[in-house]
Design an enzyme around this catalytic site. Structure first.
Site, PDB file in Angstrom:
ATOM      1  CG  ASN A   7      56.779 -80.433  23.257  1.00  0.00           C
ATOM      2  OD1 ASN A   7      55.937 -81.041  22.593  1.00  0.00           O
ATOM      3  ND2 ASN A   7      58.024 -80.275  22.857  1.00  0.00           N
ATOM      4  NE  ARG A  91      57.286 -78.628  18.998  1.00  0.00           N
ATOM      5  CZ  ARG A  91      57.863 -79.778  18.656  1.00  0.00           C
ATOM      6  NH1 ARG A  91      57.954 -80.761  19.525  1.00  0.00           N
ATOM      7  NH2 ARG A  91      58.364 -79.931  17.451  1.00  0.00           N
ATOM      8  CG  HIS A 180      62.971 -77.749  13.732  1.00  0.00           C
ATOM      9  ND1 HIS A 180      63.782 -78.398  12.826  1.00  0.00           N
ATOM     10  CD2 HIS A 180      62.661 -78.650  14.686  1.00  0.00           C
ATOM     11  CE1 HIS A 180      63.940 -79.665  13.214  1.00  0.00           C
ATOM     12  NE2 HIS A 180      63.270 -79.841  14.341  1.00  0.00           N
ATOM     13  CG  HIS A 208      66.424 -76.672  15.012  1.00  0.00           C
ATOM     14  ND1 HIS A 208      65.937 -76.027  16.123  1.00  0.00           N
ATOM     15  CD2 HIS A 208      66.263 -78.007  15.256  1.00  0.00           C
ATOM     16  CE1 HIS A 208      65.499 -76.917  17.006  1.00  0.00           C
ATOM     17  NE2 HIS A 208      65.683 -78.129  16.491  1.00  0.00           N
ATOM     18  NE  ARG A 241      62.751 -87.301  11.752  1.00  0.00           N
ATOM     19  CZ  ARG A 241      62.459 -86.159  12.346  1.00  0.00           C
ATOM     20  NH1 ARG A 241      62.267 -85.060  11.638  1.00  0.00           N
ATOM     21  NH2 ARG A 241      62.349 -86.099  13.651  1.00  0.00           N
ATOM     22  CG  ASP A 283      74.155 -89.368  20.360  1.00  0.00           C
ATOM     23  OD1 ASP A 283      74.957 -88.464  20.045  1.00  0.00           O
ATOM     24  OD2 ASP A 283      73.567 -89.424  21.451  1.00  0.00           O
ATOM     25  N   GLY A 333      73.979 -78.661  16.775  1.00  0.00           N
ATOM     26  CA  GLY A 333      74.462 -77.311  16.438  1.00  0.00           C
ATOM     27  C   GLY A 333      75.081 -76.588  17.622  1.00  0.00           C
ATOM     28  CD  GLU A 385      62.126 -75.534  19.620  1.00  0.00           C
ATOM     29  OE1 GLU A 385      62.927 -76.196  20.313  1.00  0.00           O
ATOM     30  OE2 GLU A 385      61.559 -76.002  18.619  1.00  0.00           O
TER      31      GLU A 385
HETATM   32  P1  ADP Z   1      65.549 -83.170  19.317  1.00  0.00           P
HETATM   33  O1  ADP Z   1      65.523 -83.029  17.826  1.00  0.00           O
HETATM   34  O2  ADP Z   1      65.107 -84.524  19.775  1.00  0.00           O
HETATM   35  O3  ADP Z   1      64.927 -82.010  20.073  1.00  0.00           O
HETATM   36  P2  ADP Z   1      68.072 -82.174  20.340  1.00  0.00           P
HETATM   37  O4  ADP Z   1      68.056 -80.840  19.729  1.00  0.00           O
HETATM   38  O5  ADP Z   1      67.976 -82.282  21.814  1.00  0.00           O
HETATM   39  O6  ADP Z   1      67.085 -83.177  19.671  1.00  0.00           O
HETATM   40  O7  ADP Z   1      69.431 -82.882  19.889  1.00  0.00           O
HETATM   41  C1  ADP Z   1      69.743 -84.175  20.314  1.00  0.00           C
HETATM   42  C2  ADP Z   1      70.981 -84.636  19.584  1.00  0.00           C
HETATM   43  O8  ADP Z   1      72.064 -83.736  19.868  1.00  0.00           O
HETATM   44  C3  ADP Z   1      71.498 -85.985  20.071  1.00  0.00           C
HETATM   45  O9  ADP Z   1      70.938 -87.059  19.358  1.00  0.00           O
HETATM   46  C4  ADP Z   1      72.967 -85.890  19.782  1.00  0.00           C
HETATM   47  O10 ADP Z   1      73.219 -86.480  18.524  1.00  0.00           O
HETATM   48  C5  ADP Z   1      73.267 -84.413  19.659  1.00  0.00           C
HETATM   49  N1  ADP Z   1      74.284 -83.985  20.611  1.00  0.00           N
HETATM   50  C6  ADP Z   1      74.130 -83.635  21.901  1.00  0.00           C
HETATM   51  N2  ADP Z   1      75.336 -83.305  22.455  1.00  0.00           N
HETATM   52  C7  ADP Z   1      76.246 -83.438  21.477  1.00  0.00           C
HETATM   53  C8  ADP Z   1      77.668 -83.264  21.389  1.00  0.00           C
HETATM   54  N3  ADP Z   1      78.379 -82.871  22.427  1.00  0.00           N
HETATM   55  N4  ADP Z   1      78.255 -83.503  20.206  1.00  0.00           N
HETATM   56  C9  ADP Z   1      77.549 -83.910  19.131  1.00  0.00           C
HETATM   57  N5  ADP Z   1      76.224 -84.096  19.153  1.00  0.00           N
HETATM   58  C10 ADP Z   1      75.580 -83.880  20.297  1.00  0.00           C
END
Ligand code: ADP
Length: 403
Positions: A7, A91, A180, A208, A241, A283, A333, A385
Site C-alpha cells: 500500500n 492497493r 473502502h 467502515h 473531513r 482522534d 468501529g 483489506e
Molecule cells: P485509517 O482511516 O487511517 O485507516 P484506522 O481505521 O486505523 O484509520 O482508524 C484510526 C482511528 O481509529 C484513530 O484516529 C482513532 O480515532 C480510532 N481509534 C483507535 N482506537 C480507538 C479506540 N479504542 N476508541 C476510539 N477510537 C479509536
C-alpha cells in the site's frame, strides 16, 4: 505461493507478505518519511521482535529494495531469496469507471491508472510509484492492482449520479464512486458467513469508520449505495473531513474569507470534522475522553458524529427496504464501545438491540454484539483489506497460468 501486498502512499509504504498455502502473514512492516531525512523502516517478522531502522530512503524504488533486503535478511528475514515472491498486489484508491474488478498490471492498466490521476491526485500517483518501484526491483514478477472503488461499481445510476448538468458527468466523469470497497466487501462476506446464510439473500449495512469513514448498503452481496462520493470527502463526519454539507457553503466561504480553491479544499479535508468541532483532536479516543469529562465541544463533536451515522443507517435501511445486519469495522468501529452503543441504542425503530456486555468485549475476532431478540444482527468484524488484496492477486495469477 507467496504474495507481497503493498500500500504505497506519497511518502510512506506499508507491506505484508502472505503465504497463500494457509493465508498466514510471514512478515509485515512499513516505511515512513520516504524522500525526507531520517526515513524509518519498521519490519515485523512473524518469528521474532519487530525492528526499526533509520536511514536515508530517497524514493519508492529504494524503499522497496530495503524492504526486500529485510525480507531476505539472514536474521530478521523470512525468505531465502526474493525469487520466492510469486506476485505483488497493490492497493489502488481510484479505479474510476474503468475497473470493476482487480486486474493484473500491464501497460494498458498503467496508462488507465495514470488517466485517473485527476480523480485521486493524492493517491493514484503514489500507487503508481509503488508499481514502478516493484518493477525496478523485480522486473519479472506479476503485479496486480486492487481498487477501493471497484466494489461500488455495481451501484445503480440513481445512486451514483449527482443532480447537476449531465455534461459534467460526460466530460469529467463527475459521479459517486465510493471508497473502502475492499473493506466493505470483506466484512459483508464475513457477516454472511457468521450468520450462516447466503449473502445473496441478505441486506447488510457496513460501517467502515476509521480516520476516513464510509457506510455502504450491501444488498445481496453487492454495493447499492455508499456514503463517500466522487472523492472521500462526502458522507459521514470524519476525523478531519467535513462530510456532507450544503454545496453553497463552498462558494460562500470562498467569497467571504477570500479563499483559493486549494485553501477551501484543505479546510474541508484537513481542518474540519471532529477536529474542527472539538477544537482538540481528530482522534475519537480524545473526543470520547473529552465528552466523558463533560467538555462541551467534544460532546458536540461526538453527538454530531453519532447522529449522522444513525441518519445514514436509517436512510440505507430505507434504500434497501430493510436491513438484516449492521457491521462495524476499522479503527473506531472495531475499538470504540461507546460509539457502537450510542449509534445502536437509538435504532430501536429498526428493532436493533445490542447486548451491552457483548459490546464491551475486546477481541481481534469477529463477533456478534446484538441480543438474540434483536431483529437486526449487529457485528464487530476486524477488516482485512490486505488479505483481500492477497486473495485477488492469487486468483488472478492462477487464472493467468491456466489461460
Ligand atoms: P485509517 O482511516 O487511517 O485507516 P484506522 O481505521 O486505523 O484509520 O482508524 C484510526 C482511528 O481509529 C484513530 O484516529 C482513532 O480515532 C480510532 N481509534 C483507535 N482506537 C480507538 C479506540 N479504542 N476508541 C476510539 N477510537 C479509536
Amino acid at each position: 505461493m507467496k504474495i507481497l501486498v503493498i500500500n504505497a502512499g506519497s511518502s510512506s509504504l506499508k507491506y505484508q507478505l502472505y503465504d497463500m498455502t494457509d493465508e498466514s502473514v510471514l512478515a509485515a512492516g512499513r516505511v515512513e518519511r520516504i524522500g525526507m531525512d531520517s526515513s524509518i523502516l519498521v519490519h515485523e517478522p512473524h518469528h521474532t521482535e519487530e525492528i526499526t531502522e533509520v536511514s536515508e530512503i530517497l524514493d519508492h524504488t529504494t524503499a522497496i529494495r530495503k524492504v526486500l533486503d529485510k525480507l531476505t535478511d539472514a536474521e530478521v528475514g523470512v525468505l531465502k531469496s526474493t525469487g520466492e515472491i510469486d506476485a505483488v498486489g497493490h492497493r489502488v484508491v481510484h479505479g474510476g469507471e474503468s475497473f470493476k474488478n482487480s486486474v493484473l498490471v500491464d501497460s494498458e492498466v498503467k496508462s488507465e491508472i495514470r488517466r485517473l490521476f485527476d480523480l485521486a491526485p493524492l493517491h493514484n500517483p503514489a500507487h503508481m510509484m509503488g508499481i514502478k518501484a516493484v518493477e525496478a526491483n523485480m522486473p519479472n514478477v506479476p503485479q496486480s492492482v486492487v481498487f477501493d472503488t471497484a466494489f461500488h461499481q455495481t451501484m445503480p445510476e440513481k445512486a451514483y449520479m449527482y443532480a447537476i448538468p449531465k455534461v459534467l458527468y460526460k466530460k469529467h466523469k463527475i459521479r459517486r464512486y465510493g471508497f473502502h470497497g475492499t473493506s466493505h466487501d470483506y466484512v459483508s462476506k464475513r457477516a454472511a458467513e457468521l450468520m450462516d446464510r447466503p449473502i445473496e439473500e441478505l441486506k447488510i449495512i457496513t460501517c467502515h469508520i476509521g480516520n476516513g469513514a464510509s457506510l455502504t448498503a450491501v444488498d445481496g452481496g453487492i454495493s447499492v449505495d455508499t456514503s463517500m462520493g466522487m472523492t472521500p470527502l462526502e458522507g459521514l463526519m470524519m476525523g478531519t473531513r467535513s462530510g456532507d454539507l450544503d454545496p453553497a457553503v463552498v462558494p460562500f466561504t470562498m467569497m467571504k474569507e477570500d479563499l483559493t480553491v486549494n485553501e477551501v479544499n484543505s479546510m474541508l479535508n484537513k481542518h474540519s470534522g471532529l477536529l474542527a468541532i472539538s477544537g482538540v483532536s481528530s482522534d475519537m479516543r480524545e473526543i470520547t475522553d473529552g465528552m466523558e469529562a463533560g467538555e462541551p465541544n467534544s460532546t458536540l463533536a461526538f453527538e454530531m458524529y453519532t447522529y449522522r451515522m444513525r441518519k445514514y443507517i436509517g436512510s440505507y435501511a430505507a434504500a434497501m427496504d430493510g436491513v438484516d445486519a449492521i457491521v462495524f469495522t476499522a479503527g473506531v468501529g472495531e475499538n470504540s464501545v461507546v460509539i457502537r452503543q450510542h449509534v445502536c441504542e437509538k435504532l430501536t425503530f429498526l428493532g436493533v438491540e445490542i447486548d451491552r456486555e457483548l459490546n464491551k468485549v475486546r477481541s481481534k475476532e469477529p463477533r456478534r454484539i446484538s441480543t438474540p431478540n434483536s431483529k437486526v444482527d449487529v457485528f464487530v468484524i476486524p477488516t482485512n483489506e490486505e488479505l483481500m488484496i492477497a486473495r485477488d492477486t492469487y486468483r488472478l495469477v492462477q487464472q493467468s497460468k491456466q489461460s
